[in-house]
Design a protein around this motif. Structure first.
Motif: not given
Length: 351
Positions: A247-263
């Motif tokens: 959810t941090e990606i919505a307001y912090d583009r750099s958060a994508r680098d350390v985020a995980l996504f449900n396959a």
């Protein structure tokens, strides 16, 4: 549409099949693993490894992440029954030899893979300064079942990190003495509420520590990460979201680098998303506790995409066959991933 220039032709993709399996107290015959449970007889043991072997054969995964293993030898026996070849099988903390007699106190997580293993490490302790005070128990400083990180190399040269985890269950945590005798009134509902809170705090602390490990593996690198295991919570739970931080990606583009996504959410358009996607049934209610999470490199149209998720399957028919400890009380989850064949020369963090 203008034709795509030759130099913009996307590189070919190699497939990677991964699966997570909670094998429900896999132990050698005659070996007492919990004081309140009888050891497996030879007949029970044979039925269990034969059943697991057939399931492993059906999964036919390149990487198997397993949980609830008491004896590494039993896992190797189940894999032998599958008829498949896995050059590397390891369950740190559950080894069987002249000096080591399997896991003690709690089962461990392990991995079996056909891929080349470049590094393997268990993480028992929480990072410094990330310890949590649990009511009545004091500081929670370590994982009950240490997560395992393996750095693997695919046959076309791609490096990928695989993390296997098994978080604290929701079972109430009552205070006990040194001999394991309960010190609290389990029939007191208020005491039961406090015991459930202890489990929640412990699982939350483990999720936080796992999040720290995920950040260390993903920050400023393009090496893909796959996190698999029994999270003892659902994909939308606070603890799972704490690990993913999607959810941090919505307001912090750099958060994508350390985020995980449900396959499961990233499956290709042609994948069949069935409404039988569950991995556990508790008191008649199905839920997804066993999950496969992936880093941004598997986002199909992501800025740093190196591949995608083709399909996720749930193998859970046996959950309707009645409770039997020679099977598992969890469904198995398998994902078909793809990665570009050309190797990205980015530094790979060790586990």
């Amino acid at each position: 549409m203008r034709p795509t220039p030759a130099d913009h032709t996307p590189p070919p993709l190699a497939t990677l099949m991964v699966a997570t399996c909670n094998v429900l107290n896999l132990a050698n015959p005659g070996r007492l693993f919990y004081p309140n449970q009888e050891a497996y007889t030879e007949a029970e043991y044979e039925r269990k490894i034969d059943w697991l072997g057939s399931r492993f054969r059906t999964l036919n995964a390149d990487v198997l992440a397993v949980q609830e293993v008491w004896d590494e030898a039993a896992l190797k026996a189940a894999i032998a029954h599958s008829g498949l070849r896995y050059d590397f099988v390891a369950v740190p903390g559950a080894e069987n030899d002249d000096k080591r007699h399997g896991a003690q106190g709690t089962p461990r997580v392990g991995i079996a893979t056909r891929l080349k293993v470049e590094a393997l490490q268990s993480f028992a302790q929480f990072p410094p300064a990330f310890q949590v005070d649990v009511p009545g128990l004091g500081l929670h400083t370590r994982f009950e079942r240490p997560p395992l990180v393996a750095t693997l190399r695919m046959k076309h040269g791609q490096r990928v990190n695989v993390l296997t985890a098994h978080l604290k269950s929701k079972r109430p945590k009552f205070l006990q003495d040194a001999n394991g005798h309960v010190l609290e009134d389990k029939d007191d509902r208020k005491v039961g509420a406090l015991a459930s809170l202890r489990s929640l705090v412990m699982r939350g602390a483990e999720a936080m520590a796992l999040r720290c490990l995920v950040i260390d593996l993903l920050q400023r690198t393009s090496v893909p990460l796959v996190v698999m295991g029994d999270f003892n919570d659902t994909p939308d739970s606070v603890t799972t979201q704490l690990i993913c931080a999607t959810t941090e990606i919505a307001y912090d583009r750099s958060a994508r680098d350390v985020a995980l996504f449900n396959a499961y959410d990233l499956q290709g358009e042609m994948a069949l998303k069935k409404d039988v996607a569950f991995s556990h049934i508790h008191q008649g209610s199905p839920s997804v506790l066993d999950q496969i999470l992936v880093s941004e490199e598997f986002l199909p149209r992501g800025r740093n995409s190196l591949g995608d998720v083709r399909r996720v399957d749930y193998f859970n028919d046996h959950l309707h066959e009645g409770r039997d400890r020679t099977r598992s009380d969890h469904g198995f989850v398998r994902a078909l991933l793809r990665l570009q064949m050309e190797e990205k020369h980015a530094p790979a963090p060790g586990p």
